[in-house]
Scaffold this active site. Structure first.
Site, PDB file in Angstrom:
ATOM      1  N   SER A  64      16.813  34.977  77.196  1.00  0.00           N
ATOM      2  CA  SER A  64      15.819  35.454  76.350  1.00  0.00           C
ATOM      3  C   SER A  64      16.877  35.989  75.103  1.00  0.00           C
ATOM      4  CB  SER A  64      15.053  36.552  76.939  1.00  0.00           C
ATOM      5  OG  SER A  64      14.131  37.315  76.055  1.00  0.00           O
ATOM      6  N   TYR A 124      15.065  43.658  82.046  1.00  0.00           N
ATOM      7  CA  TYR A 124      14.908  42.297  81.844  1.00  0.00           C
ATOM      8  C   TYR A 124      16.160  41.768  80.896  1.00  0.00           C
ATOM      9  CZ  TYR A 124      12.643  37.809  79.934  1.00  0.00           C
ATOM     10  OH  TYR A 124      12.564  36.870  79.456  1.00  0.00           O
ATOM     11  N   LYS A 167      18.966  39.135  81.804  1.00  0.00           N
ATOM     12  CA  LYS A 167      19.191  37.875  80.842  1.00  0.00           C
ATOM     13  C   LYS A 167      20.539  37.761  80.268  1.00  0.00           C
ATOM     14  CE  LYS A 167      15.286  35.792  81.305  1.00  0.00           C
ATOM     15  NZ  LYS A 167      14.877  34.582  81.954  1.00  0.00           N
TER      16      LYS A 167
HETATM   17  P1  NAD Z   1       5.411  31.371  82.936  1.00  0.00           P
HETATM   18  O1  NAD Z   1       4.797  32.739  83.666  1.00  0.00           O
HETATM   19  O2  NAD Z   1       4.261  30.676  82.220  1.00  0.00           O
HETATM   20  O3  NAD Z   1       6.010  30.443  83.975  1.00  0.00           O
HETATM   21  C1  NAD Z   1       6.871  30.893  84.917  1.00  0.00           C
HETATM   22  C2  NAD Z   1       6.736  30.387  86.196  1.00  0.00           C
HETATM   23  O4  NAD Z   1       7.673  30.934  87.189  1.00  0.00           O
HETATM   24  C3  NAD Z   1       5.329  30.553  87.001  1.00  0.00           C
HETATM   25  O5  NAD Z   1       4.737  29.395  87.366  1.00  0.00           O
HETATM   26  C4  NAD Z   1       5.795  31.503  88.102  1.00  0.00           C
HETATM   27  O6  NAD Z   1       4.714  31.362  89.409  1.00  0.00           O
HETATM   28  C5  NAD Z   1       7.109  31.145  88.268  1.00  0.00           C
HETATM   29  N1  NAD Z   1       8.028  32.093  89.010  1.00  0.00           N
HETATM   30  C6  NAD Z   1       8.027  33.295  88.580  1.00  0.00           C
HETATM   31  N2  NAD Z   1       8.819  34.113  89.486  1.00  0.00           N
HETATM   32  C7  NAD Z   1       9.032  33.263  90.560  1.00  0.00           C
HETATM   33  C8  NAD Z   1       9.847  33.212  91.733  1.00  0.00           C
HETATM   34  N3  NAD Z   1      10.413  34.608  91.984  1.00  0.00           N
HETATM   35  N4  NAD Z   1      10.076  32.150  92.407  1.00  0.00           N
HETATM   36  C9  NAD Z   1       9.570  31.082  92.177  1.00  0.00           C
HETATM   37  N5  NAD Z   1       8.850  30.796  90.769  1.00  0.00           N
HETATM   38  C10 NAD Z   1       8.556  31.986  90.153  1.00  0.00           C
HETATM   39  O7  NAD Z   1       6.351  31.969  82.060  1.00  0.00           O
HETATM   40  P2  NAD Z   1       7.254  31.165  80.785  1.00  0.00           P
HETATM   41  O8  NAD Z   1       7.093  32.035  79.757  1.00  0.00           O
HETATM   42  O9  NAD Z   1       7.213  29.695  80.947  1.00  0.00           O
HETATM   43  O10 NAD Z   1       8.662  31.884  81.273  1.00  0.00           O
HETATM   44  C11 NAD Z   1       9.790  30.839  81.840  1.00  0.00           C
HETATM   45  C12 NAD Z   1      11.251  31.514  81.969  1.00  0.00           C
HETATM   46  O11 NAD Z   1      11.509  31.792  80.190  1.00  0.00           O
HETATM   47  C13 NAD Z   1      11.323  32.859  82.303  1.00  0.00           C
HETATM   48  O12 NAD Z   1      12.793  32.843  82.806  1.00  0.00           O
HETATM   49  C14 NAD Z   1      11.277  33.819  81.075  1.00  0.00           C
HETATM   50  O13 NAD Z   1      11.847  34.960  81.396  1.00  0.00           O
HETATM   51  C15 NAD Z   1      11.934  33.030  79.939  1.00  0.00           C
HETATM   52  N6  NAD Z   1      11.442  33.619  78.770  1.00  0.00           N
HETATM   53  C16 NAD Z   1      10.053  33.464  78.182  1.00  0.00           C
HETATM   54  C17 NAD Z   1       9.707  33.631  76.817  1.00  0.00           C
HETATM   55  C18 NAD Z   1       8.407  33.415  76.366  1.00  0.00           C
HETATM   56  O14 NAD Z   1       8.124  34.019  75.423  1.00  0.00           O
HETATM   57  N7  NAD Z   1       7.580  32.807  77.103  1.00  0.00           N
HETATM   58  C19 NAD Z   1      10.667  34.444  76.118  1.00  0.00           C
HETATM   59  C20 NAD Z   1      11.964  34.365  76.800  1.00  0.00           C
HETATM   60  C21 NAD Z   1      12.361  33.986  77.849  1.00  0.00           C
END
Ligand code: NAD
Length: 274
Positions: free
Chosen positions: A152, A165, A169
């Site tokens: 991130s 976080y 990351k």
């Molecule tokens: P999201 O919540 O839409 O999807 C994440 C999925 O991961 C969910 O289905 C959840 O059930 C699953 N999950 C969470 N913890 C888990 C665990 N311990 N074991 C198995 N499954 C687990 O979130 P997203 O936005 O798609 O995030 C995906 C990745 O991207 C994450 O690592 C997040 O930190 C990173 N990220 C997202 C953003 C953003 O703006 N959305 C920004 C920076 C980084």
């Protein structure tokens, strides 16, 4: 021919958001996919969707932080498909607080899910990867495998309220650079994608507090609507990314076009760099 024909991909957190879009993208390019999520229903929905489009996928339900999960995840790929080519460590969430209010368990949980779980998954995959790479070298062929760790811009640039976080990351980025050096000899491209603001349930604007249960802890999701509405003002491309746009950034590093790219951080943020 599809770009990932014959490849086997493992995606953690593949039931929703960016992970879900990535599973569908990889399958549309011919990969067989192991879809992990801690929630069974969304993982099943992704598998059905892939099957309906003529692809092949299998679920591996469970929390990536559970003891023994890494072996189960890798074992699912090997038992069902006999090999593995692409691993995307995507599962994750946030649990924010300013540092004077942050509890130890909040800090530890971010390290567990974003650093220790990817470490255990990659360690569990290492035996198979090394054996396959040695056999391929003896045959005089190069087969490139891919690891993409999801980070991130909070990890690269910091973000108030995210000491846990951003530390996790950032550590994942460090592990990426090390593994790129360790695994180059096995022809594994190890890279990191740092997302900016991608519209998922983690980042969407909410009017009231919403929580999910992760590993027995209630964790807040979403950001206050007013804050979400300000996003276009600070993103150079003028809006948050879609999950599909986020997944496309990861896909680049899973495709054959990235065969000579390793140890890199790709920021997928519409021009926002942290
Ligand atoms: P999201 O919540 O839409 O999807 C994440 C999925 O991961 C969910 O289905 C959840 O059930 C699953 N999950 C969470 N913890 C888990 C665990 N311990 N074991 C198995 N499954 C687990 O979130 P997203 O936005 O798609 O995030 C995906 C990745 O991207 C994450 O690592 C997040 O930190 C990173 N990220 C997202 C953003 C953003 O703006 N959305 C920004 C920076 C980084």
């Amino acid at each position: 021919m599809s770009k990932l024909e014959g490849k086997v991909a493992l995606v953690s957190g593949g039931g929703r958001g960016i992970g879900r879009a990535l599973c569908l993208k990889l399958a549309s390019e011919g990969a067989r996919v192991v879809v992990n999520d801690m929630d069974a229903d969304p993982a099943a929905e992704v598998i059905e969707k892939i099957a309906a489009s003529g692809g092949e996928a299998v679920a591996c339900v469970g929390s990536v932080t559970a003891n023994g999960f890494a072996e189960q995840f890798i074992g699912t790929a090997l038992d069902r498909f006999g090999t593995l080519d692409i691993i995307v460590n995507n599962a994750g969430y946030t649990d924010d607080a300013v540092i004077h209010k942050m509890r130890d368990d909040q800090f530890d949980a971010m390290i567990e899910v974003h650093v220790k779980a990817p470490f255990r998954i990659l360690r569990a995959a290492s035996h198979h990867i090394r054996e396959r790479a040695k056999a391929e070298a003896e045959q005089g062929i190069e087969v490139f495998r891919k690891v993409v760790n999801i980070s991130s811009i909070s990890g690269t640039g910091g973000n108030a309220g995210q000491a846990n976080y951003s530390a996790a990351k950032s550590a994942l980025h460090g592990m990426t650079r090390t593994l790129a050096k360790e695994w180059g000899r096995y022809k594994v491209n190890v890279n990191c994608v740092a997302f900016g603001y991608i519209l998922t349930r983690l980042s969407e604007g909410v009017d009231e507090k919403q929580t999910i249960n992760v590993d027995g802890r209630e964790v807040r999701i979403g950001v206050p609507r007013q804050q979400a509405e300000m996003a276009p003002n600070f993103i150079p491309l003028g809006r948050p990314g879609t999950p599909e746009e986020g997944a496309d950034g990861v896909y680049l590093l899973c495709s054959p076009e990235s065969n000579y790219i390793s140890g890199q951080l790709l920021v997928v943020g519409g021009g926002l760099t942290g």
